[in-house]
Enzyme design. Structure first.
Site, mmCIF file in Angstrom:
data_model
loop_
_atom_site.group_PDB
_atom_site.id
_atom_site.type_symbol
_atom_site.label_atom_id
_atom_site.label_comp_id
_atom_site.label_asym_id
_atom_site.label_seq_id
_atom_site.Cartn_x
_atom_site.Cartn_y
_atom_site.Cartn_z
ATOM 1 N N THR A 1 -0.109 -0.536 21.382
ATOM 2 C CA THR A 1 0.327 -1.096 22.760
ATOM 3 C C THR A 1 -0.200 -2.112 23.300
ATOM 4 O O THR A 1 -1.816 -1.757 23.376
ATOM 5 C CB THR A 1 1.081 0.048 23.071
ATOM 6 O OG1 THR A 1 1.635 0.643 22.770
ATOM 7 C CG2 THR A 1 1.814 -0.636 24.580
ATOM 8 N N GLY A 2 0.095 -3.010 23.751
ATOM 9 C CA GLY A 2 -0.835 -4.132 24.546
ATOM 10 C C GLY A 2 -0.854 -5.660 23.738
ATOM 11 O O GLY A 2 -0.468 -5.821 22.453
ATOM 12 N N THR B 1 -3.227 -7.132 21.813
ATOM 13 C CA THR B 1 -4.075 -7.198 20.818
ATOM 14 C C THR B 1 -3.167 -7.357 19.911
ATOM 15 O O THR B 1 -1.985 -7.176 18.801
ATOM 16 C CB THR B 1 -5.356 -6.427 21.217
ATOM 17 O OG1 THR B 1 -5.899 -7.388 22.069
ATOM 18 C CG2 THR B 1 -6.414 -7.452 19.779
ATOM 19 N N ASP C 1 -8.929 -1.158 26.386
ATOM 20 C CA ASP C 1 -9.670 -1.999 27.492
ATOM 21 C C ASP C 1 -11.000 -2.023 27.735
ATOM 22 O O ASP C 1 -11.887 -2.880 27.737
ATOM 23 C CB ASP C 1 -9.386 -1.714 28.571
ATOM 24 C CG ASP C 1 -7.762 -0.828 28.729
ATOM 25 O OD1 ASP C 1 -6.978 -2.480 28.422
ATOM 26 O OD2 ASP C 1 -7.013 0.458 29.069
ATOM 27 N N GLY D 1 -5.127 2.829 28.134
ATOM 28 C CA GLY D 1 -4.076 2.862 29.100
ATOM 29 C C GLY D 1 -3.781 1.977 29.741
ATOM 30 O O GLY D 1 -3.362 2.007 30.767
ATOM 31 N N GLY D 2 -4.364 0.340 29.688
ATOM 32 C CA GLY D 2 -4.167 -0.633 31.048
ATOM 33 C C GLY D 2 -2.791 -0.703 30.846
ATOM 34 O O GLY D 2 -2.026 -1.549 31.842
ATOM 35 N N GLY D 3 -1.742 -0.549 29.366
ATOM 36 C CA GLY D 3 -0.313 -0.535 29.230
ATOM 37 C C GLY D 3 0.025 0.419 29.803
ATOM 38 O O GLY D 3 0.921 0.384 29.182
ATOM 39 N N GLU E 1 0.022 6.624 22.504
ATOM 40 C CA GLU E 1 -1.155 5.503 21.749
ATOM 41 C C GLU E 1 -2.469 7.083 21.532
ATOM 42 O O GLU E 1 -2.799 7.507 20.392
ATOM 43 C CB GLU E 1 -2.056 5.459 22.682
ATOM 44 C CG GLU E 1 -1.652 3.574 22.662
ATOM 45 C CD GLU E 1 -1.787 2.789 23.985
ATOM 46 O OE1 GLU E 1 -1.640 1.368 23.892
ATOM 47 O OE2 GLU E 1 -2.941 3.940 24.683
#
Ligand code: 5RP
Length: 222
Positions: A32-33, A35, A88, A99-101, A107
């Protein structure tokens, strides 16, 4: 190259790495994110060369489906050769903060099942010591204050990520001011707090391969 171009380069490198190892039955774990989104877009060009994907978030599932890539439930997936995701922060041992997202729990589950976890990141994510990026902790909502007090005892400054609910219906505490010299121990210590679902340290199960986007090209760390 700007940061997005570096992310795009590592996403393409991950596709180039896994593609020769996929067949018509392969299912790919997808993170996720931003990238991971570049990875999905690059992977979609080869959607006839594998069966489908397992998604680590609702957002990723929607993007995969938007490309016409079948999304499978992890419970009905026997084998997952690859999990590809951003981070991150990473140290040189491929211990990560994620976990920034807010997708850290799913994940971590998909990463646990996959045989090979490929982390894709631009060079800014490689750090000597983890912790400049606040460590996300997913928490059962009623335990938020209790967990925050316990995190203070561990030396951190937890901040409630207001207005954010995870795909699992939980809340996030971002823990500032940690200098994480023993990520394996801290991951276990935080996960032992009652009310914590999981934390964003990926150290007990680090990445197997880090594809790092630099001005001089994509570097591989393992
Ligand atoms: C989401 C994540 C992401 O992998 C992490 O936040 C990196 O994101 P980006 O690729 O947008 O920099 O852990 O929960």
């Amino acid at each position: 190259m700007n940061q997005d171009q570096l992310k795009q380069a590592v996403a393409q490198a991950a596709v180039d790495h896994i593609l020769p190892r996929l067949d018509s039955k392969s299912i790919v774990g997808v993170g996720t994110g931003s990238t991971a989104n570049f990875f999905i877009d690059a992977l979609a060009k080869h959607k006839m060369d594998f069966d489908g994907a397992v998604a680590s978030s609702e957002a990723t599932a929607a993007r995969l489906k938007g490309h016409g890539i079948p999304v499978y439930d992890l419970n009905s997936t026997a084998e997952l050769e690859f999990y590809v995701d951003g981070a991150d922060e990473s140290d040189e041992h491929l211990h990560l903060i994620k976990g920034g997202g807010a997708a850290l729990t799913r994940e971590k589950i998909v990463a646990a099942v996959a045989k090979t976890f490929i982390c894709i990141a631009d060079a800014s994510k490689l750090v000597p010591v983890l912790g400049a990026f606040p460590l996300p902790v997913e928490v059962i909502p009623m335990a938020r204050s209790h967990v925050a007090r316990e995190l203070v005892k561990l030396g951190g400054d937890p901040v409630y990520r207001e207005g954010v609910l995870t795909d699992n219906g939980n809340v996030i505490l971002d823990v500032h001011n940690l200098s994480i010299t023993d990520p394996v121990k801290l991951e276990a210590d935080i996960n032992a707090i009652v009310g914590v679902v999981t934390n964003g340290l990926f150290a007990a199960r680090p990445a197997d391969l880090l594809l790092l986007g630099t001005a001089d090209g994509v570097k591989t760390l393992k």
